[in-house]
Design a protein around this motif. Structure first.
Motif, short mmCIF file in Angstrom:
data_model
loop_
_atom_site.label_atom_id
_atom_site.label_comp_id
_atom_site.label_asym_id
_atom_site.label_seq_id
_atom_site.Cartn_x
_atom_site.Cartn_y
_atom_site.Cartn_z
N THR A 1 0.81 -1.22 0.00
CA THR A 1 0.00 0.00 0.00
C THR A 1 0.84 1.27 0.00
O THR A 1 0.29 2.36 0.02
N ALA A 2 2.15 1.12 -0.03
CA ALA A 2 3.03 2.29 -0.13
C ALA A 2 3.93 2.15 -1.35
O ALA A 2 4.41 1.06 -1.66
N GLY A 3 4.11 3.26 -2.04
CA GLY A 3 5.08 3.32 -3.12
C GLY A 3 6.36 3.94 -2.61
O GLY A 3 6.46 4.37 -1.46
N GLY A 4 7.34 4.00 -3.47
CA GLY A 4 8.60 4.60 -3.07
C GLY A 4 9.26 5.27 -4.25
O GLY A 4 9.31 4.71 -5.35
N THR A 5 9.76 6.49 -4.03
CA THR A 5 10.49 7.20 -5.08
C THR A 5 11.24 8.36 -4.44
O THR A 5 11.25 8.54 -3.22
N GLY A 6 11.85 9.17 -5.28
CA GLY A 6 12.61 10.29 -4.77
C GLY A 6 11.73 11.36 -4.14
O GLY A 6 10.60 11.58 -4.54
N LEU A 7 12.29 12.04 -3.14
CA LEU A 7 11.55 13.11 -2.47
C LEU A 7 11.35 14.31 -3.40
O LEU A 7 10.44 15.12 -3.19
N GLU A 8 12.15 14.40 -4.44
CA GLU A 8 11.99 15.50 -5.40
C GLU A 8 10.68 15.41 -6.16
O GLU A 8 10.24 16.39 -6.79
N ALA A 9 10.01 14.24 -6.09
CA ALA A 9 8.70 14.10 -6.73
C ALA A 9 7.66 15.01 -6.11
O ALA A 9 6.60 15.24 -6.70
N THR A 10 7.95 15.56 -4.92
CA THR A 10 7.01 16.49 -4.27
C THR A 10 7.12 17.91 -4.84
O THR A 10 6.37 18.80 -4.41
N ILE A 11 8.03 18.14 -5.77
CA ILE A 11 8.26 19.47 -6.34
C ILE A 11 7.58 19.55 -7.71
O ILE A 11 7.80 18.67 -8.55
N PRO A 12 6.75 20.55 -7.98
CA PRO A 12 6.14 20.68 -9.30
C PRO A 12 7.17 20.54 -10.42
O PRO A 12 8.28 21.07 -10.36
N ALA A 13 6.78 19.79 -11.46
CA ALA A 13 7.73 19.30 -12.46
C ALA A 13 8.45 20.40 -13.23
O ALA A 13 9.60 20.23 -13.63
N TRP A 14 7.79 21.55 -13.45
CA TRP A 14 8.42 22.58 -14.26
C TRP A 14 9.73 23.07 -13.64
O TRP A 14 10.61 23.55 -14.36
N ALA A 15 9.87 22.92 -12.33
CA ALA A 15 11.08 23.42 -11.66
C ALA A 15 12.33 22.65 -12.05
O ALA A 15 13.45 23.14 -11.84
N ALA A 16 12.17 21.46 -12.63
CA ALA A 16 13.33 20.66 -13.04
C ALA A 16 13.73 20.91 -14.49
O ALA A 16 14.66 20.27 -14.98
#
Length: 579
Positions: free
Chosen positions: A321-336
């Protein structure tokens, strides 16, 4: 002519002893009392090839391996039968009553004998060149893995050499890999958020063509992550058409798995339909609490509607019931846009950071709000800070960390991202048990872990993400959801990990116990089968997996890896062999 193993393998006696133990030519006592070091990659690869060619039979035995008295599950959904299974030259030779003798005899009385389990969403492509043993895969019954959500660890032009290196060094599982549309994009556009010109799109098509001819399984995307998220549907359709020419499949970490999950699945269906190839939804989920119990059935409806009009669409899932990925996924995509350095500069700008925090609340075009999916910052748990100074925050939610830091949650999370020396990783608690059970009942779902082989077994994987799916996913399907919760039958749980994914990926001669098929086998004790890995102890090895055979070679015996490398590279249907 069948020659003896000793005549075929001029090697040190200790290595010969190890192979004898693996293939059954030595007594159990000698294997226990005279342990030997793991063979070198070159030697074990050679030994595996000898066994697969059927030259390992000794003393006039009738079979290389005979598995006796087991409850044989054929992998096609049929009820088990009591039978013996005979293997010659790496393939199933006889299923029934066997009076002849095998070089290796396995007593499977009271155990289940199934085809080897297939991981449909693997992440081993970067690890296998450095550790081909894939211990954590084999010890949970997985004999075949299909990787490539992020593509290959090499450019398209180097794929033949990549595969050749795997074959030369030897690998312990069968392995195939997709090529990522994002690889083709980044090779031309780097990490910038813009559409390709017609000439640039031609270059991207050429990369896809090269990859497919080299043996890629098809094309992938991971559309929640920049720069993959910068790709338009139309761009992906054009690349899919290239993969389709070679019989490839399109598989995707879809653009959104929350409230927009149905629209995201429809995008995948459109790419598959207009591209002219099968479509696979990677790790199907509904990561949106208000949609639990509702949206998963909506996904079923759109997929089955597509299948009804002859679009070959299906999905795989992991059972946590939990996924896992980078914490940067919490930042709106345009910022990258522009890459990691550009992201860091934007996060350091107070005005831009204030805008990003507003967009966490309001939404941002082209970005899936994974914070919302997790039910807020309380559902986002830091698991790898990538910075010794911040390890004290690991296993705590971002909400809790923010209180300890005296910061807003977004600032706490993004400061952790900035302070990490690598990709800072988090667990996101965002799915429901009900939806997992619903998805398991769909006849067209298979099983994929979204985890790779361990570079160092018992240690955090190469991504830096400690998640129990890496060690327990395949077992958990059978033990928790079939045996304990009765969501599906044991035979159906096996079908979803054997004949169905083999059929789905066009893996000829695999996925079922049938005469002439490759003898990938998982032998397990249903009563003791248990995925021991948890969120708090994610690196624990499961119990109940007694034996695993890969291409007819015993690779796990009594729950221990034998050290042999009997796996094969699985090439996609478009492979062109240079002459």
């Amino acid at each position: 002519m069948i020659l003896s193993l000793s005549r075929q393998l001029p090697m040190a006696s200790s290595l010969r002893s190890l192979l004898a133990c693996a293939l059954g030519a030595a007594t159990l006592a000698s294997c226990k009392t005279a342990p030997t070091p793991a063979p070198s990659p070159a030697v074990s690869a050679q030994a595996s090839r000898e066994a697969l060619d059927g030259r390992a039979r000794l003393g006039g035995a009738d079979y290389d391996v005979v598995i006796r008295n087991g409850r044989v599950i054929d992998g096609m959904g049929n009820p088990w039968i009591l039978a013996d299974v005979g293997i010659i030259g790496g393939k199933f030779a006889t299923i029934g009553k066997i009076t002849g003798r095998g070089v290796k005899e396995i007593d499977a009385k009271g155990l289940y004998v199934s085809p080897g389990w297939i991981d449909m969403m693997d992440q081993s492509g970067g690890v296998l060149p450095r550790n081909g043993l894939a211990q954590n895969k084999l010890l949970q019954g997985v004999t075949t893995a299909i990787g490539g959500e992020g593509g290959f660890p090499v450019p398209a032009s180097q794929i033949p050499q990549y595969f050749s290196n795997l074959e030369q060094q030897g690998i312990s599982i069968n392995f195939g890999n997709y090529y990522s549309a994002t690889q083709a994009r980044v090779a031309v556009l780097k990490s910038f958020n813009r559409a390709p010109t017609p000439g640039e799109l031609d270059q991207m098509r050429a990369s896809m063509d090269t990859a497919m001819r080299a043996g890629a399984m098809g094309m992938t995307t991971a559309l929640i992550y920049p720069p993959s998220s910068y790709s338009t549907t139309e761009e992906l359709v054009e690349l899919a058409k290239v993969a389709a020419r070679y019989g490839g499949t399109y598989a995707s970490h879809i653009r959104g798995e929350g409230k927009e999950v149905v629209q995201s699945v429809l995008e995948l269906i459109r790419i598959a339909e207009e591209g002219g190839l099968p479509g696979e939804v990677f790790h199907l989920k509904v990561a949106y609490r208000p949609g639990w119990g509702v949206l998963m059935d909506s996904v079923r409806q759109v997929i089955e509607a597509a299948r009804a009009r002859n679009v070959d669409v299906a999905a795989d899932l992991y059972v946590y019931t939990a996924g896992g990925t980078g914490l940067e996924a919490t930042i709106p995509a345009w910022a990258a846009d522009g890459g990691r350095d550009s992201l860091r500069k934007r996060l350091a700008d107070p005005a831009i950071r204030a805008r990003l925090k507003r967009e966490v609340e309001t939404g941002s075009p082209g970005w899936w709000n994974i914070i919302e999916a997790a039910g807020g910052w309380e559902g986002v748990v830091l698991v790898n800070a990538q910075n010794p100074a911040n390890t004290r925050y690991q296993r705590k939610s971002i909400a809790q960390i923010a209180k300890e830091m005296g910061k807003e949650p977004a600032d706490a999370a993004w400061d952790l991202v900035l302070e990490g020396t690598g990709r800072v990783m988090a667990i996101y608690h965002m799915m429901s048990e009900q939806d997992i059970e619903t998805a398991l009942r769909f006849p067209w779902t298979s099983i994929g872990s979204d985890a790779g082989a361990a570079l160092n077994p018992g240690a955090v994987d190469q991504t830096g993400l400690p998640h129990p799916r890496m060690y327990g996913n395949a077992v958990r399907v059978v033990s928790r959801y079939a045996r304990d919760r009765k969501v599906l039958s044991v035979e159906e749980a096996i079908r979803k990990q054997t004949s169905w994914p083999a059929t789905r990926m066009r893996l000829a001669g695999r996925g079922s116990i049938k005469e002439g098929n490759w003898a990938d086998v998982t032998i397990f004790d249903l009563a003791t089968l248990d995925d021991k890995a948890t969120y708090d102890s994610p690196l624990a090895t499961p119990t109940g997996i007694a034996y695993v055979l890969v291409n007819g070679v015993v690779s796990v015996e009594q729950g221990k890896h034998t050290g042999v490398r009997a796996g094969r590279v699985l090439y996609g249907p478009g492979r062109v062999v240079a002459r």
